[in-house]
Write a protein that holds these residues in place. Structure first.
Motif, PDB file in Angstrom:
ATOM      1  N   LEU A   1      22.479  23.983  95.053  1.00 40.58           N
ATOM      2  CA  LEU A   1      22.301  22.602  94.600  1.00 40.58           C
ATOM      3  C   LEU A   1      20.818  22.416  94.310  1.00 40.58           C
ATOM      4  CD1 LEU A   1      24.556  20.775  97.235  1.00 40.58           C
ATOM      5  CD2 LEU A   1      25.215  21.778  95.049  1.00 40.58           C
ATOM      6  N   ILE A   2      20.480  22.262  93.044  1.00 36.63           N
ATOM      7  CA  ILE A   2      19.083  22.146  92.615  1.00 36.63           C
ATOM      8  C   ILE A   2      18.698  20.667  92.627  1.00 36.63           C
ATOM      9  CG2 ILE A   2      17.458  22.603  90.755  1.00 36.63           C
ATOM     10  CD1 ILE A   2      19.439  24.803  89.808  1.00 36.63           C
ATOM     11  N   LEU A   3      17.713  20.316  93.443  1.00 31.28           N
ATOM     12  CA  LEU A   3      17.306  18.920  93.591  1.00 31.28           C
ATOM     13  C   LEU A   3      16.252  18.571  92.537  1.00 31.28           C
ATOM     14  CD1 LEU A   3      16.934  18.736  97.495  1.00 31.28           C
ATOM     15  CD2 LEU A   3      19.004  18.783  96.088  1.00 31.28           C
ATOM     16  N   TYR A   4      16.445  17.421  91.885  1.00 34.57           N
ATOM     17  CA  TYR A   4      15.478  16.981  90.889  1.00 34.57           C
ATOM     18  C   TYR A   4      15.532  15.465  90.781  1.00 34.57           C
ATOM     19  CZ  TYR A   4      19.279  16.188  87.510  1.00 34.57           C
ATOM     20  OH  TYR A   4      20.390  15.728  86.875  1.00 34.57           O
ATOM     21  N   ASP A   5      14.670  14.903  89.956  1.00 35.91           N
ATOM     22  CA  ASP A   5      14.617  13.448  89.750  1.00 35.91           C
ATOM     23  C   ASP A   5      14.789  13.172  88.258  1.00 35.91           C
ATOM     24  OD1 ASP A   5      14.095  10.751  89.543  1.00 35.91           O
ATOM     25  OD2 ASP A   5      12.219  10.795  90.663  1.00 35.91           O
ATOM     26  N   ALA A   6      15.953  12.618  87.899  1.00 43.54           N
ATOM     27  CA  ALA A   6      16.231  12.365  86.482  1.00 43.54           C
ATOM     28  C   ALA A   6      15.263  11.369  85.873  1.00 43.54           C
ATOM     29  CB  ALA A   6      17.667  11.864  86.317  1.00 43.54           C
ATOM     30  N   GLY A   7      14.623  10.559  86.716  1.00 42.65           N
ATOM     31  CA  GLY A   7      13.657   9.588  86.206  1.00 42.65           C
ATOM     32  C   GLY A   7      12.298  10.187  85.905  1.00 42.65           C
ATOM     33  N   ARG A   8      12.088  11.440  86.281  1.00 43.77           N
ATOM     34  CA  ARG A   8      10.809  12.094  86.038  1.00 43.77           C
ATOM     35  C   ARG A   8      10.926  12.934  84.774  1.00 43.77           C
ATOM     36  NH1 ARG A   8      10.063  15.170  90.727  1.00 43.77           N
ATOM     37  NH2 ARG A   8       9.375  13.256  91.744  1.00 43.77           N
ATOM     38  N   PRO A   9      10.145  12.655  83.741  1.00 45.86           N
ATOM     39  CA  PRO A   9      10.265  13.392  82.479  1.00 45.86           C
ATOM     40  C   PRO A   9      10.154  14.899  82.691  1.00 45.86           C
ATOM     41  CG  PRO A   9       8.825  11.494  82.201  1.00 45.86           C
ATOM     42  CD  PRO A   9       9.115  11.596  83.673  1.00 45.86           C
ATOM     43  N   GLY A  10      11.099  15.623  82.099  1.00 42.10           N
ATOM     44  CA  GLY A  10      11.080  17.077  82.168  1.00 42.10           C
ATOM     45  C   GLY A  10      11.736  17.666  83.390  1.00 42.10           C
ATOM     46  N   ASP A  11      12.085  16.844  84.385  1.00 43.06           N
ATOM     47  CA  ASP A  11      12.625  17.384  85.630  1.00 43.06           C
ATOM     48  C   ASP A  11      14.005  18.014  85.415  1.00 43.06           C
ATOM     49  OD1 ASP A  11      10.997  17.450  87.872  1.00 43.06           O
ATOM     50  OD2 ASP A  11      12.378  16.238  89.067  1.00 43.06           O
ATOM     51  N   PHE A  12      14.866  17.340  84.653  1.00 43.10           N
ATOM     52  CA  PHE A  12      16.185  17.932  84.432  1.00 43.10           C
ATOM     53  C   PHE A  12      16.085  19.212  83.615  1.00 43.10           C
ATOM     54  CE2 PHE A  12      20.000  18.529  81.780  1.00 43.10           C
ATOM     55  CZ  PHE A  12      20.866  18.891  82.802  1.00 43.10           C
ATOM     56  N   ASP A  13      15.169  19.254  82.656  1.00 44.49           N
ATOM     57  CA  ASP A  13      15.003  20.477  81.875  1.00 44.49           C
ATOM     58  C   ASP A  13      14.638  21.648  82.783  1.00 44.49           C
ATOM     59  OD1 ASP A  13      15.540  19.074  79.563  1.00 44.49           O
ATOM     60  OD2 ASP A  13      13.435  18.713  79.079  1.00 44.49           O
ATOM     61  N   LYS A  14      13.776  21.376  83.775  1.00 40.20           N
ATOM     62  CA  LYS A  14      13.410  22.434  84.726  1.00 40.20           C
ATOM     63  C   LYS A  14      14.606  22.833  85.574  1.00 40.20           C
ATOM     64  CE  LYS A  14       9.841  20.560  86.829  1.00 40.20           C
ATOM     65  NZ  LYS A  14       8.699  20.490  87.764  1.00 40.20           N
ATOM     66  N   ALA A  15      15.394  21.837  86.020  1.00 39.45           N
ATOM     67  CA  ALA A  15      16.574  22.133  86.831  1.00 39.45           C
ATOM     68  C   ALA A  15      17.570  22.962  86.041  1.00 39.45           C
ATOM     69  CB  ALA A  15      17.221  20.831  87.315  1.00 39.45           C
ATOM     70  N   GLU A  16      17.751  22.619  84.778  1.00 37.93           N
ATOM     71  CA  GLU A  16      18.690  23.352  83.933  1.00 37.93           C
ATOM     72  C   GLU A  16      18.213  24.788  83.717  1.00 37.93           C
ATOM     73  OE1 GLU A  16      21.327  22.130  80.060  1.00 37.93           O
ATOM     74  OE2 GLU A  16      19.164  21.785  79.944  1.00 37.93           O
ATOM     75  N   ALA A  17      16.902  24.940  83.495  1.00 39.82           N
ATOM     76  CA  ALA A  17      16.357  26.284  83.295  1.00 39.82           C
ATOM     77  C   ALA A  17      16.471  27.119  84.566  1.00 39.82           C
ATOM     78  CB  ALA A  17      14.900  26.190  82.847  1.00 39.82           C
ATOM     79  N   LEU A  18      16.202  26.502  85.718  1.00 38.30           N
ATOM     80  CA  LEU A  18      16.343  27.204  86.994  1.00 38.30           C
ATOM     81  C   LEU A  18      17.792  27.621  87.200  1.00 38.30           C
ATOM     82  CD1 LEU A  18      15.587  28.204  89.798  1.00 38.30           C
ATOM     83  CD2 LEU A  18      15.577  25.816  90.590  1.00 38.30           C
ATOM     84  N   GLY A  19      18.728  26.722  86.897  1.00 37.12           N
ATOM     85  CA  GLY A  19      20.138  27.058  87.023  1.00 37.12           C
ATOM     86  C   GLY A  19      20.515  28.244  86.154  1.00 37.12           C
ATOM     87  N   GLY A  20      19.996  28.278  84.926  1.00 38.30           N
ATOM     88  CA  GLY A  20      20.259  29.403  84.041  1.00 38.30           C
ATOM     89  C   GLY A  20      19.701  30.704  84.606  1.00 38.30           C
ATOM     90  N   ASP A  21      18.508  30.639  85.188  1.00 38.81           N
ATOM     91  CA  ASP A  21      17.912  31.835  85.784  1.00 38.81           C
ATOM     92  C   ASP A  21      18.760  32.340  86.957  1.00 38.81           C
ATOM     93  OD1 ASP A  21      15.878  31.704  83.967  1.00 38.81           O
ATOM     94  OD2 ASP A  21      14.346  31.039  85.385  1.00 38.81           O
ATOM     95  N   ILE A  22      19.316  31.418  87.741  1.00 43.18           N
ATOM     96  CA  ILE A  22      20.161  31.811  88.874  1.00 43.18           C
ATOM     97  C   ILE A  22      21.416  32.523  88.372  1.00 43.18           C
ATOM     98  CG2 ILE A  22      21.637  30.925  90.728  1.00 43.18           C
ATOM     99  CD1 ILE A  22      19.494  28.740  91.188  1.00 43.18           C
TER     100      ILE A  22
END
Length: 485
Positions: free
Chosen positions: A381-402
């Motif tokens: 479960l990758i924790l992020y803040d949708a209200g922070r610009p770019g945070d979901f993009d990082k979460a999505e990229a991390l998920g892809g790397d996993i």
């Protein structure tokens, strides 16, 4: 593309005015499944209330070249029920009848909108139950379970949905009704039943299913083992399976998951442990006693700092309540989280968890680990803040790397959630061009115009090239020396 009013009128003639939704405010309910990071407002939602209406609707969509996304309870976690522009959402929630329970043959026949848990509730008076138990079983529907080949905490011993479905009736895009499978252990021809299960709505729409029921085990026992390191817990999983024990369930949670869950459910978890294993054993009392003794010995030898055996049914239920509530528990400690789903060979558990932590640190994100350890099915479960610009993009990229890490160690990009919209880039990593072409050939055989759930599950080779994910060298995938599922 906007759906023509004439087409909407034809839909109303089939299902009635009350079962067609075109109001934009009401359509919002259907703009996503449980992967709420991806949204698309549907153009139209149609809710048939009889099985006979489904072939008629599909024929209509085929004639007018209107895409169709079938939707059950909307609990999917890969964007499989995400609407597509210019298409309809075919909601199956009203087809929720249990057509019969046959205690002699140990089967249940149900419509696609029946909730997973309702099947076991209906079978309980006969001493039977339906084994696959996703964490969302109180809400998820059997049609969606079949489309995604859902699992659950007990799939280690009792299998995924594909191992517990005997027969389905499948409506094709041209309105034909196919009966796949049967009551026997073998059948003539290709195994089209297995092909349809897990096909994510790309081949047809399930309108009825006959499911395998099992006798309720006479004895069930659960033990909880705490470990000082997550590496010890991962090694203990391999030791248990390697010793020939097949628990009904074998689940691992890391410290972050333990603390979040204990604060939410008060399940009695040791909050100082780096990881816990939940091990459930079931069967005849004598066998459970013997297996319990073996499991305790194996866990202690693996370095368990403490072992708790559930004293009664109430404590056993609390142990499992914590695991079942892990996802909502994590939702209380993070603004948002992104749930991944990949599977690896068990012997790589410790190494993969360490690598996930290292990669997450590079992205500046936190990861909470909850997973079906017995079959190597990870749910970071990758924790992020949708209200922070770019945070979901990082979460999505991390998920892809996993997910790509899972493939590198010989695993696969999904264990039970499906591919949907979410994992298309990683499909290009796991499969070669020739394999993807065969997937498309199967799709073409069932749905030549590509109207059923388009853009999901199987990427085009062109899309793989655009994503830069088709890594094929000399006709071989990277790391060919690794075993693969």
């Amino acid at each position: 593309m906007t759906i023509a009013s004439s087409f909407i009128r034809l839909c109303r003639q089939i299902v009635g005015d009350a079962n067609v939704i075109a109001d934009p405010a009401l359509l919002r309910v259907y703009e996503c499944d449980a992967l709420a990071a991806y949204t698309q407002l549907p153009d139209l939602v149609v809710l048939p209330d009889s099985v006979e209406q489904i072939p008629a609707l599909l024929r209509l969509c085929h004639t007018h070249r209107i895409p169709v996304v079938a939707r059950g309870a909307g609990t999917g976690l890969s964007g499989g029920a995400l609407p597509v522009p210019g298409g309809i959402v075919l909601g199956l929630a009203k087809l929720n009848r249990i057509l019969g329970v046959d205690p002699i043959n140990r089967t249940a026949t149900v419509q696609p909108g029946v909730r997973n848990l309702a099947i076991s509730e209906a079978a309980r008076p006969h001493g039977l139950y339906y084994p696959p138990d996703p964490s969302s079983q109180i809400a998820c529907s059997i049609g969606g379970n079949i489309a995604e080949n859902a699992g659950g905490v007990h799939c280690l011993k009792y299998g995924l949905t594909v191992h517990n479905v005997l027969q389905i009736k499948l409506a094709t895009i041209t309105g034909e009704l196919l009966t796949l499978g049967g009551s026997g252990l073998d059948g003539a021809g290709y195994d089209l039943l297995a092909l349809a299960i897990g096909s994510e709505g790309l081949l047809g729409v399930v309108v009825e299913a006959t499911l395998r029921l099992l006798p309720t085990p006479p004895r069930v026992q659960v033990l909880l083992a705490g470990f000082a390191t997550i590496e010890q817990a991962g090694a203990a999983v391999a030791d248990i399976i390697g010793a020939g024990l097949i628990p009904a369930g074998l689940e691992l949670m890391d410290n972050a998951a333990i603390r979040a869950t204990e604060a939410f459910v008060h399940a009695g978890y040791p909050v100082e442990a780096a990881a816990i294993l939940l091990c459930e054993l079931d069967g005849q009392p004598e066998q459970v006693d013997a297996d319990l003794a073996r499991a305790e010995a194996l866990l202690r030898a693996a370095g368990a700092s403490e072992i708790r055996v559930a004293a009664d049914a109430a404590q056993r239920q609390r142990f499992w309540a914590g695991r079942k509530a892990a996802f909502p528990a994590v939702g209380r400690i993070a603004s948002d989280y992104y749930c991944m789903d990949g599977t690896i060979p068990r012997r790589h558990l410790a190494a993969v968890l360490a690598e996930i932590a290292a990669v997450a640190e590079r992205y500046g994100l936190s990861v909470v680990n909850v997973f079906h350890a017995g079959d190597g099915n990870l749910h970071p479960l990758i924790l992020y803040d949708a209200g922070r610009p770019g945070d979901f993009d990082k979460a999505e990229a991390l998920g892809g790397d996993i997910l790509e890490l899972c493939v590198r160690v010989g695993g696969t990009i999904t264990g039970e959630h499906g591919v949907g919209r979410e994992k298309l880039p990683q499909m290009c990593v796991q499969f070669q061009a020739a394999e993807l072409e065969q997937f498309h050939a199967l799709k073409q055989a069932f749905d030549p115009n590509g109207l059923l759930n388009p853009g999901k599950a199987v990427p085009t080779l062109h899309r793989c090239a655009e994503l830069g994910k088709m890594h094929v060298h000399g006709g071989r995938l990277p790391h060919p020396e690794l075993e693969r599922f």
